[in-house]
Design an enzyme around this catalytic site. Structure first.
Site, PDB file in Angstrom:
ATOM      1  N   HIS A 237       0.793  -1.253   0.131  1.00 21.54           N
ATOM      2  CA  HIS A 237       0.135   0.017   0.057  1.00 21.54           C
ATOM      3  C   HIS A 237       0.961   1.385   0.062  1.00 21.54           C
ATOM      4  CE1 HIS A 237      -4.012  -1.788   0.266  1.00 21.54           C
ATOM      5  NE2 HIS A 237      -3.300  -2.774   1.222  1.00 21.54           N
ATOM      6  N   ASP A 241       0.300   4.349  -2.688  1.00 19.60           N
ATOM      7  CA  ASP A 241       0.269   5.650  -2.241  1.00 19.60           C
ATOM      8  C   ASP A 241       1.087   6.620  -2.950  1.00 19.60           C
ATOM      9  OD1 ASP A 241      -1.866   5.104  -0.200  1.00 19.60           O
ATOM     10  OD2 ASP A 241      -0.349   5.070   1.455  1.00 19.60           O
ATOM     11  N   GLU A 267      -8.709   5.240  -6.915  1.00 21.04           N
ATOM     12  CA  GLU A 267      -7.765   5.594  -7.921  1.00 21.04           C
ATOM     13  C   GLU A 267      -8.483   6.476  -9.098  1.00 21.04           C
ATOM     14  OE1 GLU A 267      -9.004   1.156  -8.840  1.00 21.04           O
ATOM     15  OE2 GLU A 267      -8.842   2.638  -6.946  1.00 21.04           O
TER      16      GLU A 267
END
Length: 388
Positions: A237, A241, A267
């Site tokens: 993750h 990010d 997204e």
């Protein structure tokens, strides 16, 4: 950190000590000027009082640099109180030294709540009135000539006005800065720094009214990062990010001065393109697609690459913003179904039955979707944008 704590902890508290440091420097400069003045008028006692004052301010400033704020504040208050009292007693009430006591008022008011500020305010009021009565009873103990007294009064009242104005202006600037921070918290996505969904819709309604009034086109572009779930699954993750931040920055840099881009959800990103025709919006979306495709993700700009799929729609005079976003959303899903990393433009004729058409395209191209359970690969209900 909650919004309630933000102004007090990071703005008001910091502003108070910034103001104290500025006032300390200004006060030392004032005392240097007074030292020169009293030497010029032949009053050495008053001159050396200002030498002591300058020394105290230098020590206080050093304490502030060492973050020994309480000790510095006590020293500053002692100097101002002592200097104002001595100056008033020696030169008389008409010299204007009493005005420096009033500078305590803003410092007291920003240092706490009403329970903590009322007692020192009452003490200050009593000291001010008492000093006036004592000065009137005894007169000037070290009197100056009429001209020198007038010059001293004008100097002191000018310093008071300048410091009071500077303090008020400083706090006004801090309030504006705080308003800006709170506005950013309310309108921007914390991860990417782009506008959030709610703020974009507010801007979109304004631009829609302008487009109707001026009879100019208004277009929308939805962009979705391809295979984002796989990026999260394979790289973690933190990498996801990083992708969102760097792609978001690339999208922002692709905008013209009057365009707006927001993180629409997950997204997905939505562009608002005022005064942009359907053809120009397609060209814009293609430039965005190429910019992201060429983007290197990672600190060395060589780690890995990602792509985006895009859907484009230009508002029709009779449709709502939500309907146009829905058409752009289904055009995006056609880009996904047809292989990703491409631009698809929505048309009113092709999108009469939005949900049915979009679902049919995905059903007819299962090999292109690469369905793996990720949200970007699932047909969404007709006409309803993904909430993210």
């Amino acid at each position: 950190m909650s919004i309630e704590r933000l102004p007090r902890r990071t703005t008001a508290h910091s502003a108070f000590w910034m103001m104290v440091r500025r006032v300390t420097v200004l006060a030392a400069c004032v005392d240097v000027a007074l030292f020169c003045f009293f030497l010029a008028v032949g009053s050495p006692i008053l001159a050396w009082i200002n030498v002591i004052s300058v020394s105290l301010y230098l020590v206080a400033y050093r304490l502030l640099q060492q973050r020994r704020n309480r000790a510095a504040l006590i020293l500053i208050w002692t100097e101002v109180l002592g200097h104002a009292v001595l100056g008033t007693l020696l030169t008389g009430w008409g010299a204007g030294f009493n005005y420096y006591l009033l500078m305590f008022i803003p410092a007291i008011m920003v240092s706490g709540n009403w329970r903590t500020v009322v007692p020192p305010l009452l003490v200050l009021f009593a000291a001010y009135v008492g000093l006036h009565e004592v000065s009137r009873f005894y007169g000037a103990l070290e009197p100056l000539g009429a001209t020198a007294l007038t010059v001293l009064y004008v100097f002191n009242i000018s310093v008071f006005f300048a410091m009071a104005s500077s303090t008020a202006r400083f706090y006004y600037a801090m309030v504006r800065k705080t308003e800006g921070k709170l506005r950013d918290l309310a309108t921007r996505d914390t991860l990417t720094g782009l506008f959030n969904r709610r703020h974009l819709m507010e801007l979109a309604h304004v631009e829609r009214r302008r487009a109707d009034h001026e009879d100019v086109p208004l277009s929308l572009v939805i962009a979705d990062i391809d295979d984002f779930k796989q990026i999260n699954d394979r790289l973690g993750h933190d990498a996801g990010d990083l992708v969102l931040r760097q792609v978001g920055e690339a999208l922002r840099e692709s905008c013209r001065s009057h365009d707006t881009v927001a993180r629409w959800g997950g997204e997905e990103f939505l562009f608002l393109l005022p005064q942009t025709s359907a053809e120009a919006a397609r060209d814009f979306a293609e430039r965005v697609r190429r910019a992201v495709e060429a983007l290197g993700i990672g600190p060395d700009a060589q780690s890995f690459h990602c792509t985006v799929s895009l859907g484009v729609a230009t508002l029709d005079a009779d449709e709502s913003l939500e309907e146009a976003i829905g058409r752009a959303d289904h055009a995006l899903y056609r880009s996904k179904a047809e292989g990703r990393n491409r631009v698809t433009a929505a048309t009113l004729e092709a999108d009469v039955a939005l949900g049915q058409d979009s679902a049919q395209v995905i059903d007819l191209h299962p090999e292109a979707t690469g369905l793996d359970g990720g949200p970007e690969d699932r047909p969404r209900p007709g006409g309803v944008p993904l909430a993210g």
